[in-house]
Design an enzyme around this catalytic site. Sequence first.
Site, PDB file in Angstrom:
ATOM      1  N   TYR A 208      -4.707  -0.815  12.654  1.00 13.24           N
ATOM      2  CA  TYR A 208      -3.944   0.409  12.358  1.00 13.24           C
ATOM      3  C   TYR A 208      -3.376   0.986  13.671  1.00 13.24           C
ATOM      4  O   TYR A 208      -2.199   1.351  13.750  1.00 13.24           O
ATOM      5  CB  TYR A 208      -4.872   1.419  11.686  1.00 13.24           C
ATOM      6  CG  TYR A 208      -4.215   2.720  11.269  1.00 13.24           C
ATOM      7  CD1 TYR A 208      -3.330   2.771  10.197  1.00 13.24           C
ATOM      8  CD2 TYR A 208      -4.489   3.914  11.948  1.00 13.24           C
ATOM      9  CE1 TYR A 208      -2.743   3.980   9.798  1.00 13.24           C
ATOM     10  CE2 TYR A 208      -3.911   5.113  11.556  1.00 13.24           C
ATOM     11  CZ  TYR A 208      -3.041   5.138  10.482  1.00 13.24           C
ATOM     12  OH  TYR A 208      -2.464   6.331  10.095  1.00 13.24           O
ATOM     13  N   LYS A 212       0.566   1.692  14.908  1.00 12.61           N
ATOM     14  CA  LYS A 212       1.054   3.029  15.256  1.00 12.61           C
ATOM     15  C   LYS A 212       1.593   3.060  16.697  1.00 12.61           C
ATOM     16  O   LYS A 212       2.542   3.788  16.991  1.00 12.61           O
ATOM     17  CB  LYS A 212      -0.040   4.071  15.028  1.00 12.61           C
ATOM     18  CG  LYS A 212      -0.429   4.212  13.544  1.00 12.61           C
ATOM     19  CD  LYS A 212       0.738   4.684  12.663  1.00 12.61           C
ATOM     20  CE  LYS A 212       0.387   4.903  11.213  1.00 12.61           C
ATOM     21  NZ  LYS A 212       1.502   5.391  10.391  1.00 12.61           N
TER      22      LYS A 212
HETATM   23  N1  LIG Z   1      -3.624  11.371   6.253  1.00  9.56           N
HETATM   24  C1  LIG Z   1      -3.851  11.405   7.563  1.00  9.56           C
HETATM   25  O1  LIG Z   1      -4.823  11.987   8.053  1.00  9.56           O
HETATM   26  C2  LIG Z   1      -2.886  10.725   8.493  1.00  9.56           C
HETATM   27  C3  LIG Z   1      -3.140  10.792   9.879  1.00  9.56           C
HETATM   28  C4  LIG Z   1      -2.251  10.169  10.739  1.00  9.56           C
HETATM   29  C5  LIG Z   1      -1.150   9.513  10.235  1.00  9.56           C
HETATM   30  N2  LIG Z   1      -0.943   9.448   8.880  1.00  9.56           N
HETATM   31  C6  LIG Z   1       0.229   8.734   8.395  1.00  9.56           C
HETATM   32  O2  LIG Z   1       0.918   9.535   7.455  1.00  9.56           O
HETATM   33  C7  LIG Z   1       1.713   8.682   6.615  1.00  9.56           C
HETATM   34  C8  LIG Z   1       1.603   9.125   5.165  1.00  9.56           C
HETATM   35  O3  LIG Z   1       0.289   8.851   4.707  1.00  9.56           O
HETATM   36  P1  LIG Z   1      -0.531   9.787   3.695  1.00  9.56           P
HETATM   37  O4  LIG Z   1      -1.677  10.306   4.469  1.00  9.56           O
HETATM   38  O5  LIG Z   1       0.367  10.692   2.980  1.00  9.56           O
HETATM   39  O6  LIG Z   1      -1.152   8.672   2.727  1.00  9.56           O
HETATM   40  P2  LIG Z   1      -0.779   8.284   1.214  1.00  9.56           P
HETATM   41  O7  LIG Z   1      -0.957   9.468   0.342  1.00  9.56           O
HETATM   42  O8  LIG Z   1      -1.567   7.063   0.920  1.00  9.56           O
HETATM   43  O9  LIG Z   1       0.772   7.950   1.301  1.00  9.56           O
HETATM   44  C9  LIG Z   1       1.239   6.691   1.754  1.00  9.56           C
HETATM   45  C10 LIG Z   1       2.328   6.227   0.815  1.00  9.56           C
HETATM   46  O10 LIG Z   1       2.813   4.934   1.284  1.00  9.56           O
HETATM   47  C11 LIG Z   1       2.935   4.101   0.137  1.00  9.56           C
HETATM   48  N3  LIG Z   1       2.853   2.678   0.462  1.00  9.56           N
HETATM   49  C12 LIG Z   1       1.739   1.933   0.686  1.00  9.56           C
HETATM   50  N4  LIG Z   1       2.058   0.640   0.871  1.00  9.56           N
HETATM   51  C13 LIG Z   1       3.416   0.561   0.760  1.00  9.56           C
HETATM   52  C14 LIG Z   1       4.337  -0.510   0.812  1.00  9.56           C
HETATM   53  N5  LIG Z   1       3.942  -1.776   1.009  1.00  9.56           N
HETATM   54  N6  LIG Z   1       5.647  -0.240   0.619  1.00  9.56           N
HETATM   55  C15 LIG Z   1       6.061   1.024   0.377  1.00  9.56           C
HETATM   56  N7  LIG Z   1       5.237   2.090   0.315  1.00  9.56           N
HETATM   57  C16 LIG Z   1       3.923   1.856   0.492  1.00  9.56           C
HETATM   58  C17 LIG Z   1       1.762   4.512  -0.743  1.00  9.56           C
HETATM   59  O11 LIG Z   1       1.963   4.046  -2.071  1.00  9.56           O
HETATM   60  P3  LIG Z   1       0.665   3.872  -3.057  1.00  9.56           P
HETATM   61  O12 LIG Z   1      -0.038   5.197  -3.056  1.00  9.56           O
HETATM   62  O13 LIG Z   1       1.298   3.517  -4.359  1.00  9.56           O
HETATM   63  O14 LIG Z   1      -0.169   2.804  -2.447  1.00  9.56           O
HETATM   64  C18 LIG Z   1       1.809   6.020  -0.612  1.00  9.56           C
HETATM   65  O15 LIG Z   1       2.708   6.591  -1.540  1.00  9.56           O
HETATM   66  C19 LIG Z   1       1.211   7.252   6.891  1.00  9.56           C
HETATM   67  O16 LIG Z   1       2.135   6.588   7.738  1.00  9.56           O
HETATM   68  C20 LIG Z   1      -0.092   7.473   7.637  1.00  9.56           C
HETATM   69  O17 LIG Z   1      -0.404   6.402   8.499  1.00  9.56           O
HETATM   70  C21 LIG Z   1      -1.783  10.043   7.990  1.00  9.56           C
END
Ligand SMILES: NC(=O)c1ccc[n+]([C@@H]2O[C@H](COP(=O)([O-])OP(=O)(O)OC[C@H]3O[C@@H](n4cnc5c(N)ncnc54)[C@H](OP(=O)(O)O)[C@@H]3O)[C@@H](O)[C@H]2O)c1
Length: 326
Positions: A208, A212
């Site tokens: 991961y 990033k």
């Molecule tokens: N949450 C945190 O604490 C955090 C911290 C640092 C960075 N981030 C970053 O924030 C971003 C958003 O994440 P989130 O926390 O909102 O998580 P999330 O709710 O899981 O959202 C991620 C989205 O990406 C979609 N996705 C997964 N695999 C994919 C693919 N192959 N093609 C297209 N879409 C795909 C997922 O679809 P499905 O749900 O249908 O699988 C989901 O809708 C990510 O880049 C994550 O790395 C999050």
Amino acid sequence: MSIIKVAFFGSKNESKDFDPARDIQPLTGRVILITGAAGDLGRQTAIDLARHGRPAQIVIADLPRDAAGVEAALSAIRTALPPDTASTVRLDFLPIDLSSFASIRSAASAFLSLSSNRLDILILNAGIMPVSHGVTSDGYEKVFGVNYLGHALLTRLLLPTLQSTTSMNQDVRIVIVASEGHAMAPKGGIVFDTLKTEAKKLNHFRRYGQSKVALIAFAKELAQRYPDIKTAAIHPGRISTGLSTELVQKSWIIRLTGPISRFVVTTVELGARNQVWAATSADVVSGRYYVPVGVVDEKTVVERDQGLAGRLWEWTEGELKGVDKI
Ligand SMILES: NC(=O)c1ccc[n+]([C@@H]2O[C@H](COP(=O)([O-])OP(=O)(O)OC[C@H]3O[C@@H](n4cnc5c(N)ncnc54)[C@H](OP(=O)(O)O)[C@@H]3O)[C@@H](O)[C@H]2O)c1
């Protein structure tokens, strides 16, 4: 050491005073595409931009789903908007699987036929953090393939549209959702000879983190090569979202830190703020990586190794040769 530090404590920073209701200027006529916008942070980003900026169109790009799933993703946004905004901002769902070059290419073609020949803000938000190893349908390490390479291909396919949009709007942007997890990457940031393997020697944190680092490097290089487009990478903060579902089930370190993590997680509403800021604020400096909200962070391997972003760009050009044109 970085894994323990980030897993236990997250990162805390001084934040810019940013209130979407007060600070988002009108986005009249603009077209916005957000990947992963059926997920938590992407959905909230769409809601904030629609509610406070009222753009012409927001395209919700996410994994393909059936008609009921598409409607659920769109109505989760629509029902969070005041009725007059919900009826003025056009919402579309664009199916895309970032683990497949073929899917990304058809999504880019479909986007061009959906939209009015413009793309003002591209937000690369989708992301995964699986515990299990694997490769994408094109043979790349799964996490790197979805988080970085899929987004790099999508961006290359949409760059001509982003560039031509600058003749209508001089404030065209690419926002890249990276993570403080960059600090968990393997030594050197990106181990190039793992990228077309399952990277069995790298655990999920390292894979991961590597993806990033690549996104932060991508923002830096895009800013240099495309100065007419404002590009920024951001870390959203630490938020309990769909991203951690598999981790919570399978990672002992996450289970161990569970009781502590509730003191460092924030809400989805606050978590979306840094990307909403990066998509709209006049203070954004192209090419930088920001932690929440609007604070430049230069303590990354991309800054320590000034050649890394260029090496990744060259590697990516080689890998995407032949597939990066529609
Ligand atoms: N949450 C945190 O604490 C955090 C911290 C640092 C960075 N981030 C970053 O924030 C971003 C958003 O994440 P989130 O926390 O909102 O998580 P999330 O709710 O899981 O959202 C991620 C989205 O990406 C979609 N996705 C997964 N695999 C994919 C693919 N192959 N093609 C297209 N879409 C795909 C997922 O679809 P499905 O749900 O249908 O699988 C989901 O809708 C990510 O880049 C994550 O790395 C999050």
